[in-house]
Every structure is written in structure tokens, then in C-alpha cells.
Motif scaffolding. Structure first.
Motif, PDB file in Angstrom:
ATOM      1  N   TYR A  95       4.344  10.002  -0.053  1.00  0.00           N
ATOM      2  CA  TYR A  95       3.224  10.417  -0.895  1.00  0.00           C
ATOM      3  C   TYR A  95       1.901  10.153  -0.190  1.00  0.00           C
ATOM      4  CZ  TYR A  95       6.955  10.134  -4.341  1.00  0.00           C
ATOM      5  OH  TYR A  95       8.144  10.280  -5.001  1.00  0.00           O
ATOM      6  N   HIS A  96       0.967  11.066  -0.412  1.00  0.00           N
ATOM      7  CA  HIS A  96      -0.349  10.959   0.190  1.00  0.00           C
ATOM      8  C   HIS A  96      -1.413  11.143  -0.883  1.00  0.00           C
ATOM      9  CE1 HIS A  96       2.403  12.066   3.447  1.00  0.00           C
ATOM     10  NE2 HIS A  96       1.586  11.409   4.245  1.00  0.00           N
ATOM     11  N   ILE A  97      -2.524  10.409  -0.727  1.00  0.00           N
ATOM     12  CA  ILE A  97      -3.620  10.461  -1.680  1.00  0.00           C
ATOM     13  C   ILE A  97      -4.708  11.358  -1.110  1.00  0.00           C
ATOM     14  CG2 ILE A  97      -5.266   9.057  -2.995  1.00  0.00           C
ATOM     15  CD1 ILE A  97      -3.467   6.659  -2.519  1.00  0.00           C
ATOM     16  N   PRO A  98      -5.374  12.149  -1.940  1.00  0.00           N
ATOM     17  CA  PRO A  98      -6.442  13.015  -1.426  1.00  0.00           C
ATOM     18  C   PRO A  98      -7.461  12.272  -0.564  1.00  0.00           C
ATOM     19  CG  PRO A  98      -5.943  13.623  -3.682  1.00  0.00           C
ATOM     20  CD  PRO A  98      -5.100  12.417  -3.372  1.00  0.00           C
ATOM     21  N   ASP A  99      -7.849  11.073  -0.966  1.00  0.00           N
ATOM     22  CA  ASP A  99      -8.715  10.228  -0.141  1.00  0.00           C
ATOM     23  C   ASP A  99      -7.806   9.320   0.699  1.00  0.00           C
ATOM     24  OD1 ASP A  99     -10.433   8.391   0.980  1.00  0.00           O
ATOM     25  OD2 ASP A  99     -11.542   7.984  -0.871  1.00  0.00           O
ATOM     26  N   GLN A 100      -7.660   9.637   1.987  1.00  0.00           N
ATOM     27  CA  GLN A 100      -6.691   8.937   2.823  1.00  0.00           C
ATOM     28  C   GLN A 100      -7.002   7.457   2.986  1.00  0.00           C
ATOM     29  OE1 GLN A 100      -6.152  10.997   6.528  1.00  0.00           O
ATOM     30  NE2 GLN A 100      -5.404  12.865   5.553  1.00  0.00           N
ATOM     31  N   VAL A 101      -8.262   7.077   2.860  1.00  0.00           N
ATOM     32  CA  VAL A 101      -8.626   5.664   2.972  1.00  0.00           C
ATOM     33  C   VAL A 101      -7.906   4.847   1.898  1.00  0.00           C
ATOM     34  CG1 VAL A 101     -10.523   4.003   2.793  1.00  0.00           C
ATOM     35  CG2 VAL A 101     -10.857   6.156   4.033  1.00  0.00           C
ATOM     36  N   LYS A 102      -7.736   5.440   0.706  1.00  0.00           N
ATOM     37  CA  LYS A 102      -7.115   4.719  -0.407  1.00  0.00           C
ATOM     38  C   LYS A 102      -5.638   4.420  -0.161  1.00  0.00           C
ATOM     39  CE  LYS A 102     -10.144   6.347  -4.122  1.00  0.00           C
ATOM     40  NZ  LYS A 102     -10.179   7.055  -5.429  1.00  0.00           N
ATOM     41  N   GLU A 103      -5.011   5.146   0.771  1.00  0.00           N
ATOM     42  CA  GLU A 103      -3.608   4.881   1.063  1.00  0.00           C
ATOM     43  C   GLU A 103      -3.405   3.485   1.643  1.00  0.00           C
ATOM     44  OE1 GLU A 103      -1.717   7.905   3.360  1.00  0.00           O
ATOM     45  OE2 GLU A 103      -2.437   9.534   2.073  1.00  0.00           O
ATOM     46  N   ASN A 144       2.079  16.211  -5.478  1.00  0.00           N
ATOM     47  CA  ASN A 144       2.442  16.432  -6.883  1.00  0.00           C
ATOM     48  C   ASN A 144       1.291  16.842  -7.776  1.00  0.00           C
ATOM     49  OD1 ASN A 144       3.990  13.706  -5.821  1.00  0.00           O
ATOM     50  ND2 ASN A 144       5.356  15.242  -6.700  1.00  0.00           N
ATOM     51  N   GLY A 145       0.076  16.762  -7.271  1.00  0.00           N
ATOM     52  CA  GLY A 145      -1.084  16.998  -8.117  1.00  0.00           C
ATOM     53  C   GLY A 145      -1.371  15.782  -8.974  1.00  0.00           C
ATOM     54  N   ARG A 146      -1.976  16.011 -10.124  1.00  0.00           N
ATOM     55  CA  ARG A 146      -2.253  14.892 -11.035  1.00  0.00           C
ATOM     56  C   ARG A 146      -0.959  14.489 -11.711  1.00  0.00           C
ATOM     57  NH1 ARG A 146      -3.670  15.203 -16.022  1.00  0.00           N
ATOM     58  NH2 ARG A 146      -4.437  17.337 -15.849  1.00  0.00           N
ATOM     59  N   LEU A 147      -0.651  13.188 -11.665  1.00  0.00           N
ATOM     60  CA  LEU A 147       0.654  12.686 -12.110  1.00  0.00           C
ATOM     61  C   LEU A 147       0.682  12.338 -13.593  1.00  0.00           C
ATOM     62  CD1 LEU A 147       1.380  10.250  -9.139  1.00  0.00           C
ATOM     63  CD2 LEU A 147       2.066  12.647  -9.365  1.00  0.00           C
ATOM     64  N   ILE A 148      -0.441  11.911 -14.124  1.00  0.00           N
ATOM     65  CA  ILE A 148      -0.509  11.467 -15.515  1.00  0.00           C
ATOM     66  C   ILE A 148      -1.804  11.975 -16.141  1.00  0.00           C
ATOM     67  CG2 ILE A 148       0.958   9.455 -15.162  1.00  0.00           C
ATOM     68  CD1 ILE A 148      -1.514   7.708 -15.017  1.00  0.00           C
ATOM     69  N   MET A 149      -2.073  11.553 -17.344  1.00  0.00           N
ATOM     70  CA  MET A 149      -3.197  12.114 -18.075  1.00  0.00           C
ATOM     71  C   MET A 149      -4.541  11.653 -17.514  1.00  0.00           C
ATOM     72  SD  MET A 149      -2.025  12.239 -22.043  1.00  0.00           S
ATOM     73  CE  MET A 149      -0.501  13.084 -22.498  1.00  0.00           C
ATOM     74  N   GLY A 150      -5.548  12.518 -17.742  1.00  0.00           N
ATOM     75  CA  GLY A 150      -6.946  12.195 -17.512  1.00  0.00           C
ATOM     76  C   GLY A 150      -7.705  12.390 -18.811  1.00  0.00           C
ATOM     77  N   ASP A 151      -9.022  12.413 -18.739  1.00  0.00           N
ATOM     78  CA  ASP A 151      -9.817  12.495 -19.960  1.00  0.00           C
ATOM     79  C   ASP A 151      -9.597  13.803 -20.723  1.00  0.00           C
ATOM     80  OD1 ASP A 151     -11.498  13.204 -17.464  1.00  0.00           O
ATOM     81  OD2 ASP A 151     -12.570  14.246 -19.064  1.00  0.00           O
ATOM     82  N   GLU A 152      -9.376  14.913 -20.021  1.00  0.00           N
ATOM     83  CA  GLU A 152      -9.139  16.176 -20.726  1.00  0.00           C
ATOM     84  C   GLU A 152      -7.816  16.140 -21.489  1.00  0.00           C
ATOM     85  OE1 GLU A 152      -8.929  21.024 -19.974  1.00  0.00           O
ATOM     86  OE2 GLU A 152      -9.470  19.685 -18.326  1.00  0.00           O
ATOM     87  N   ASP A 153      -6.802  15.532 -20.886  1.00  0.00           N
ATOM     88  CA  ASP A 153      -5.513  15.386 -21.572  1.00  0.00           C
ATOM     89  C   ASP A 153      -5.665  14.513 -22.818  1.00  0.00           C
ATOM     90  OD1 ASP A 153      -3.160  16.070 -19.190  1.00  0.00           O
ATOM     91  OD2 ASP A 153      -5.178  15.599 -18.532  1.00  0.00           O
ATOM     92  N   VAL A 154      -6.387  13.399 -22.682  1.00  0.00           N
ATOM     93  CA  VAL A 154      -6.615  12.523 -23.836  1.00  0.00           C
ATOM     94  C   VAL A 154      -7.337  13.289 -24.937  1.00  0.00           C
ATOM     95  CG1 VAL A 154      -7.787  10.432 -24.643  1.00  0.00           C
ATOM     96  CG2 VAL A 154      -6.621  10.430 -22.425  1.00  0.00           C
ATOM     97  N   TRP A 155      -8.314  14.084 -24.554  1.00  0.00           N
ATOM     98  CA  TRP A 155      -9.038  14.930 -25.520  1.00  0.00           C
ATOM     99  C   TRP A 155      -8.070  15.875 -26.234  1.00  0.00           C
ATOM    100  CZ3 TRP A 155     -10.711  20.300 -24.419  1.00  0.00           C
ATOM    101  CH2 TRP A 155     -11.510  20.847 -25.427  1.00  0.00           C
ATOM    102  N   ASN A 156      -7.156  16.497 -25.485  1.00  0.00           N
ATOM    103  CA  ASN A 156      -6.171  17.391 -26.101  1.00  0.00           C
ATOM    104  C   ASN A 156      -5.280  16.645 -27.081  1.00  0.00           C
ATOM    105  OD1 ASN A 156      -6.456  20.165 -25.134  1.00  0.00           O
ATOM    106  ND2 ASN A 156      -6.050  19.336 -23.102  1.00  0.00           N
ATOM    107  N   THR A 185       0.842  -1.187   0.000  1.00  0.00           N
ATOM    108  CA  THR A 185       0.000   0.000   0.000  1.00  0.00           C
ATOM    109  C   THR A 185       0.885   1.247   0.000  1.00  0.00           C
ATOM    110  OG1 THR A 185      -0.099   0.309   2.392  1.00  0.00           O
ATOM    111  CG2 THR A 185      -1.653  -1.276   1.426  1.00  0.00           C
ATOM    112  N   PHE A 186       0.265   2.393  -0.184  1.00  0.00           N
ATOM    113  CA  PHE A 186       1.030   3.643  -0.081  1.00  0.00           C
ATOM    114  C   PHE A 186       1.634   3.784   1.313  1.00  0.00           C
ATOM    115  CE2 PHE A 186      -0.410   4.987  -4.136  1.00  0.00           C
ATOM    116  CZ  PHE A 186       0.328   6.120  -4.482  1.00  0.00           C
ATOM    117  N   ALA A 187       0.945   3.284   2.317  1.00  0.00           N
ATOM    118  CA  ALA A 187       1.446   3.386   3.687  1.00  0.00           C
ATOM    119  C   ALA A 187       2.687   2.537   3.907  1.00  0.00           C
ATOM    120  CB  ALA A 187       0.350   2.970   4.664  1.00  0.00           C
ATOM    121  N   ASP A 188       2.936   1.569   3.022  1.00  0.00           N
ATOM    122  CA  ASP A 188       4.112   0.701   3.152  1.00  0.00           C
ATOM    123  C   ASP A 188       5.372   1.310   2.547  1.00  0.00           C
ATOM    124  OD1 ASP A 188       2.612  -1.357   4.355  1.00  0.00           O
ATOM    125  OD2 ASP A 188       1.980  -2.118   2.387  1.00  0.00           O
ATOM    126  N   VAL A 189       5.235   2.341   1.733  1.00  0.00           N
ATOM    127  CA  VAL A 189       6.400   2.945   1.080  1.00  0.00           C
ATOM    128  C   VAL A 189       7.282   3.595   2.145  1.00  0.00           C
ATOM    129  CG1 VAL A 189       7.182   4.650  -0.610  1.00  0.00           C
ATOM    130  CG2 VAL A 189       5.094   3.323  -1.040  1.00  0.00           C
TER     131      VAL A 189
END
Length: 325
Positions: free
Chosen positions: A42-50, A201-213, A33-37
Motif C-alpha cells: 500500500y502507498h499513501i498519496p503523500d509519500q513522506v507519510k509512508e 484503493n482510494g478512500r478506505l473509510i468515511m470522510g465528512d461528506e459520508d458523515v453528512w450523508n 510504518t507503511f514501509a515496514d509492511v
């Protein structure tokens, strides 16, 4: 060209007669998990997902099948969702054959690979180098909207009788991606696009808007969407991506499931239908089919549910039905 989606950003690419294994994260599911790193950087906006263990899913085929006949490994950067990393000693790539040549982005990554036992390490240059009949080079990538999450690279492939292939890697849409598309006019563009994000870091890779671009910058290219559905810091699933791209009017893409392959045929568009059929069949017979293969010519696509070793007649019939529909 044949690309097999393994899992996350791990793909097998058959290009100009060579087999490349890209970003080989081959561990079983639910390993960390992220907590194991170490240091919890690094932290995720939704802490449960860590605390969600990744990768979410097992590999769609055996490690032996994935590594079979690989000529070269490409690691775009040394993050634990792109190559297996031991948190105990920092070595990487435990499941890989250390005698197979490996390409990396910089001297820092090369040092880690050497420590990990790899024997033939090449820092991919920013000018063309030859691997068999393929020419390959490093191109820029930006791994974060606020602050880059370390360095990463894109990779460009060119070869006679193949579409130019642009592996964008872990990057957002920015001016260097636009410049690469404008300069090299790739026919197939692979996009890591689950919109993974961290607080740092914010968004690390592309999302749908990037794919659209990208689709606007390369309307004649086929987009290959990967790096989906296996990490907890992702904010878009395949299902969500399909809906969002539909709302944006993006149709020139493939988003294969894990274990699915896509074959991109380099066909002259002014040939007649008979030549289409002949050329497609020739190219597909030269590539080993695996489970489900999607054949793409230009912006047209067909999915053939043909098992490995399918009879030539079945393949020809499927392609003929597609061409005449």
C-alpha cells in the motif's frame, strides 16, 4: 449503552450488561510504518507519510484497564490498525486473553485467529445471534472507493431497553450502509471517519461528506465518530472534521477524545422531567464511569467531568442542571 473511545477504531462497548472490546489495537505508539509492511502493498498519496510511525499516540489507559471484565472481543477485519499483527509470523492479538470469546467476519480471519491461539472463535452470522441479553449480527461494509482493501464488516446490536447500535466499521457511504439504516433505524451509529486513503484503493473509510450523508439518512440518530488521529494515511483530523461538519450543518454527533466515554440513554421522550432524571441516573449508576462521561438522550447531550466513583449527589446535580438549563 456506554462507549469508551480507546484509540483509533478501538472502543469498549458496554451493551445490555455485556462488555465488548472492538478492534483491539493495543500496541505502544510508533511501532511501525507503511514501509515496514511486508511486500509494501500500500502507498499513501503523500509519500513522506509512508515513513511516519504509527500509532501516533499511546493508549489513554493501561492495557489491563482496557481488558478488564471484557466478555467478548469483536474484530471487524484483520488489518494492523485494528488488531496487533506480528509481521514476523502473521499471528494477531498478542496482548489479548486468548480464552475470551472472539467474533470475526469470515473463515479466512477465523483461521488466522486459530493460528494465533484464540480458543473460542465465532464467525459472526448475517442473522441474529444472542450474547447474553444482546442480539448481534453482521452487516455489509465496503472498504474502499476504487477497490476494496480486503473484506470488512459492520455489526448491528439490539437489546431491550437499549438503543439499536450500528457499528459501521471500515466502510465508505454506499447503498448497503443506507439500506442498513433504513431497515434497522439505529439510534446510535459509530462511523470510522478519518478519510484514510491509499493510492491502490482510494478512500478506505468515511470522510465528512459520508458523515453528512449518514446524518441525512438518520436525522434522529446520534453519530459516534471514531478511528481518528492515529494513522498516517488519514486525511482528516478531529479538528478538521468539526469545522467541516459545522459547514455542512451536522450537529447530531459525538467525537470523543481518546479515553473519553459516551453514555447513550434509552429514555422515552414523552416522560416528564422528573422521570428523565430518575431514568438517566438509574442507567448511569449501572455503568462504571471513567474520567469524562458524555450523557446523550435523543439528540441532546451533556458532558460531565465526573471522576470514577463520583458521589451520587454530584451526578444527580450535574444531570439536573443539564435538564433544567
Amino acid at each position: 449503552m456506554k462507549i469508551t473511545q480507546i484509540r483509533n477504531a478501538t472502543n469498549r462497548l458496554v451493551y445490555a450488561g455485556k462488555t465488548f472490546l472492538i478492534d483491539p489495537w493495543l500496541s505502544p505508539s510508533h511501532m511501525f510504518t507503511f514501509a515496514d509492511v511486508p511486500g509494501h502493498p500500500y502507498h499513501i498519496p503523500d509519500q513522506v507519510k509512508e515513513h511516519l510511525p504509527m500509532p501516533f499516540y499511546d493508549l489513554p489507559m493501561s492495557t489491563e484497564e482496557i481488558l478488564e471484565d471484557v466478555d467478548c472481543v469483536i474484530v471487524t477485519h484483520l488489518h494492523p490498525d485494528h488488531i496487533d499483527i506480528s509481521f514476523a509470523d502473521g499471528t494477531v492479538g498478542a496482548p489479548l486473553d486468548k480464552a475470551v470469546p472472539i467474533l470475526c467476519q469470515n473463515e479466512e480471519d477465523a483461521v488466522v485467529l486459530k493460528k494465533s491461539g484464540f480458543q473460542e472463535i465465532t464467525i459472526l452470522p448475517k442473522e441474529w445471534m444472542k450474547i447474553g441479553d444482546a442480539s448481534i449480527r453482521q452487516v455489509p461494509a465496503l472498504h474502499g472507493t476504487y477497490l476494496p482493501c480486503g473484506n470488512a464488516m459492520g455489526v448491528l446490536f439490539e437489546a431491550k431497553d437499549e438503543k439499536t447500535f450500528y457499528l459501521a466499521g471500515d466502510t465508505i457511504w454506499y447503498e448497503e450502509v443506507a439500506a442498513t439504516i433504513e431497515k434497522f433505524r439505529p439510534g446510535v451509529i459509530a462511523l470510522n471517519a478519518c478519510a484514510a486513503e491509499t493510492l491502490e484503493n482510494g478512500r478506505l473509510i468515511m470522510g465528512d461528506e459520508d458523515v453528512w450523508n449518514v446524518s441525512l439518512a438518520a436525522p434522529d440518530a446520534r453519530l459516534y465518530i471514531t478511528h481518528m488521529d492515529n494513522v498516517p494515511h488519514a486525511s482528516i483530523t478531529r479538528h478538521m472534521m468539526r469545522g467541516r461538519l459545522a459547514s455542512r450543518g451536522v450537529v447530531n454527533y459525538d467525537m470523543p477524545a481518546d479515553g473519553e466515554s459516551v453514555v447513550y440513554c434509552c429514555i422515552l421522550m414523552d416522560t416528564n422531567q422528573s422521570n428523565y432524571l430518575t431514568e438517566i441516573c438509574v442507567q448511569v449508576r449501572q455503568i462504571r464511569l471513567h474520567v469524562v462521561t458524555r450523557l446523550c438522550c435523543g439528540n441532546f447531550c451533556v458532558v460531565n467531568h465526573l471522576g470514577e466513583g463520583a458521589e451520587e449527589g454530584a451526578l444527580t446535580t450535574a444531570i439536573t442542571l443539564w435538564l433544567t438549563r
